[in-house]
Motif scaffolding. Sequence first.
Motif, PDB file in Angstrom:
ATOM      1  N   SER A  46      98.748  67.873  93.331  1.00 10.34           N
ATOM      2  CA  SER A  46      97.557  67.173  92.869  1.00 10.34           C
ATOM      3  C   SER A  46      96.727  66.646  94.026  1.00 10.34           C
ATOM      4  O   SER A  46      97.207  66.508  95.154  1.00 10.34           O
ATOM      5  CB  SER A  46      97.965  66.019  91.937  1.00 10.34           C
ATOM      6  OG  SER A  46      98.758  65.077  92.654  1.00 10.34           O
ATOM      7  N   CYS A  47      95.453  66.387  93.674  1.00 15.78           N
ATOM      8  CA  CYS A  47      94.520  65.762  94.625  1.00 15.78           C
ATOM      9  C   CYS A  47      94.365  66.574  95.914  1.00 15.78           C
ATOM     10  O   CYS A  47      94.481  66.063  97.031  1.00 15.78           O
ATOM     11  CB  CYS A  47      94.961  64.329  94.937  1.00 15.78           C
ATOM     12  SG  CYS A  47      95.100  63.273  93.486  1.00 15.78           S
ATOM     13  N   SER A  69      96.692  68.743  88.983  1.00 15.60           N
ATOM     14  CA  SER A  69      95.557  67.924  88.575  1.00 15.60           C
ATOM     15  C   SER A  69      94.676  67.586  89.765  1.00 15.60           C
ATOM     16  O   SER A  69      95.124  67.553  90.911  1.00 15.60           O
ATOM     17  CB  SER A  69      96.054  66.640  87.898  1.00 15.60           C
ATOM     18  OG  SER A  69      96.844  65.869  88.801  1.00 15.60           O
ATOM     19  N   LYS A  70      93.406  67.358  89.430  1.00 16.41           N
ATOM     20  CA  LYS A  70      92.404  66.931  90.424  1.00 16.41           C
ATOM     21  C   LYS A  70      92.312  67.920  91.589  1.00 16.41           C
ATOM     22  O   LYS A  70      92.402  67.552  92.766  1.00 16.41           O
ATOM     23  CB  LYS A  70      92.729  65.521  90.930  1.00 16.41           C
ATOM     24  CG  LYS A  70      92.668  64.465  89.829  1.00 16.41           C
ATOM     25  CD  LYS A  70      92.929  63.072  90.355  1.00 16.41           C
ATOM     26  CE  LYS A  70      92.884  62.029  89.253  1.00 16.41           C
ATOM     27  NZ  LYS A  70      93.146  60.643  89.738  1.00 16.41           N
ATOM     28  N   ASN A  71      92.106  69.198  91.241  1.00 18.13           N
ATOM     29  CA  ASN A  71      91.803  70.232  92.232  1.00 18.13           C
ATOM     30  C   ASN A  71      90.486  70.903  91.822  1.00 18.13           C
ATOM     31  O   ASN A  71      89.725  70.368  91.007  1.00 18.13           O
ATOM     32  CB  ASN A  71      92.939  71.248  92.301  1.00 18.13           C
ATOM     33  CG  ASN A  71      94.066  70.785  93.237  1.00 18.13           C
ATOM     34  OD1 ASN A  71      93.984  70.884  94.456  1.00 18.13           O
ATOM     35  ND2 ASN A  71      95.140  70.243  92.629  1.00 18.13           N
ATOM     36  N   GLN A  72      90.215  72.064  92.396  1.00 15.77           N
ATOM     37  CA  GLN A  72      88.962  72.771  92.112  1.00 15.77           C
ATOM     38  C   GLN A  72      89.228  74.138  91.450  1.00 15.77           C
ATOM     39  O   GLN A  72      88.477  75.093  91.628  1.00 15.77           O
ATOM     40  CB  GLN A  72      88.184  72.991  93.419  1.00 15.77           C
ATOM     41  CG  GLN A  72      87.885  71.719  94.194  1.00 15.77           C
ATOM     42  CD  GLN A  72      86.979  70.791  93.412  1.00 15.77           C
ATOM     43  OE1 GLN A  72      86.014  71.238  92.774  1.00 15.77           O
ATOM     44  NE2 GLN A  72      87.271  69.494  93.452  1.00 15.77           N
ATOM     45  N   TYR A  92      94.827  68.633  84.667  1.00 13.30           N
ATOM     46  CA  TYR A  92      93.774  67.636  84.467  1.00 13.30           C
ATOM     47  C   TYR A  92      92.732  67.705  85.581  1.00 13.30           C
ATOM     48  O   TYR A  92      93.039  67.891  86.756  1.00 13.30           O
ATOM     49  CB  TYR A  92      94.420  66.242  84.400  1.00 13.30           C
ATOM     50  CG  TYR A  92      93.470  65.074  84.519  1.00 13.30           C
ATOM     51  CD1 TYR A  92      92.624  64.752  83.470  1.00 13.30           C
ATOM     52  CD2 TYR A  92      93.439  64.315  85.697  1.00 13.30           C
ATOM     53  CE1 TYR A  92      91.768  63.677  83.585  1.00 13.30           C
ATOM     54  CE2 TYR A  92      92.575  63.246  85.815  1.00 13.30           C
ATOM     55  CZ  TYR A  92      91.721  62.930  84.755  1.00 13.30           C
ATOM     56  OH  TYR A  92      90.859  61.870  84.893  1.00 13.30           O
ATOM     57  N   ASN A  93      91.456  67.582  85.168  1.00 14.61           N
ATOM     58  CA  ASN A  93      90.332  67.452  86.090  1.00 14.61           C
ATOM     59  C   ASN A  93      90.240  68.643  87.061  1.00 14.61           C
ATOM     60  O   ASN A  93      90.338  68.494  88.285  1.00 14.61           O
ATOM     61  CB  ASN A  93      90.424  66.126  86.863  1.00 14.61           C
ATOM     62  CG  ASN A  93      89.117  65.778  87.574  1.00 14.61           C
ATOM     63  OD1 ASN A  93      88.083  66.395  87.307  1.00 14.61           O
ATOM     64  ND2 ASN A  93      89.170  64.792  88.466  1.00 14.61           N
ATOM     65  N   ASN A  94      90.042  69.821  86.485  1.00 14.38           N
ATOM     66  CA  ASN A  94      89.736  71.022  87.279  1.00 14.38           C
ATOM     67  C   ASN A  94      88.449  71.638  86.719  1.00 14.38           C
ATOM     68  O   ASN A  94      87.673  70.955  86.027  1.00 14.38           O
ATOM     69  CB  ASN A  94      90.895  72.012  87.218  1.00 14.38           C
ATOM     70  CG  ASN A  94      91.984  71.682  88.239  1.00 14.38           C
ATOM     71  OD1 ASN A  94      91.916  72.038  89.400  1.00 14.38           O
ATOM     72  ND2 ASN A  94      93.035  70.955  87.783  1.00 14.38           N
ATOM     73  N   ASP A 116      89.303  66.960  80.977  1.00 13.91           N
ATOM     74  CA  ASP A 116      88.279  67.034  82.028  1.00 13.91           C
ATOM     75  C   ASP A 116      88.190  68.426  82.659  1.00 13.91           C
ATOM     76  O   ASP A 116      88.110  68.598  83.883  1.00 13.91           O
ATOM     77  CB  ASP A 116      88.544  65.967  83.111  1.00 13.91           C
ATOM     78  CG  ASP A 116      88.337  64.559  82.589  1.00 13.91           C
ATOM     79  OD1 ASP A 116      87.703  64.414  81.521  1.00 13.91           O
ATOM     80  OD2 ASP A 116      88.839  63.622  83.226  1.00 13.91           O
TER      81      ASP A 116
END
Length: 324
Positions: A46-47, A69-72, A92-94, A116
């Motif tokens: 993550s991150c 999570s939280k990558n591109q 999450y959050n990609n 997200d």
Amino acid sequence: MSKNSKVLNLKDKISGNEVDLSLCNLTEVPVRELALFPKATVVDLSCNNITSLPPEFCSLTHLVKVDLSKNQLTCLPDDLGSLSNLQHLDLYNNKLTVLPVSFSQLRGLKWLDLKDNPLEPDLAKAAGDCLDEKQCKQCASKVLQHMRALQEEVDHAREKRLLREKELERKREVKQREREAKEKEARKQEKAEEKEKRRKEYNAQMAALAAKEQQKKKNEQKKKKNRQAAGADKKVVVESGPKPRLSLIGLLFKLLLLVLLGLAGVAAACRLTDLQKEAMCVPVNFAVDDGLLWAREQEGVVRQLVHNLSSAAKEFLQSSQTSK
């Protein structure tokens, strides 16, 4: 940074069966290094700034829990379903819009977070909110159901496509066979026509030879007949030509002989009988005396004449035999 240093750093990140690679500013997943530690079943990525997962990531089948999570991430590898032991996946959050169809093969997946992400509507509806443990488990179950339905649709579409391709292939094969049959029939017809043409040419040649031979025989027969006719005509000419001459000569000779015999008879009667004193025998006796006197005077001329006549007769006979 060398491979050994990466391995060393990765060892520093391992704690038990967990590998913590979060907040490492990674742009790609160190797949080779993770493969060296099959006991590390939990990976936290993550991150970071990871935009995609390499196809080799799907070979890490020992993974049980993965946090991305939280990558591109914009997409996941097509063979993601090969991670047969995966139970927990945090995305999450990609920047994901869809999931690979093979996602339906993650039968052991029990927890999933897709919040997200700009998911396409049907997938977003299946994923739900995932605000707590229960919702994330429901997300995993519903997304798997959704992906299985997509898989069935894909399989069905693939089957239809395969059937369509098979049908097209069958039609191509039928057309190919029909074309080959037509070509075969055309070649057969061409060979038959060529054979018939050669047969006609052969028959024409034989007929020409026969006609030529027949004409030759006719010419030979005609020449033979002409020769026979010419020989017959010549024979007739040769045989019939002298006959009138011989007959005429014979007739003249007979008449002359009769005249001579008559004269001789008259002369003999006038010389040897009592008629010699008659007045009609006086000129005959004088003529006989004058003839005998003339004959004795012309004895040499008569002999020459007889010789000439004999030679002429021989030449005539020879020429007659030669002409025959």
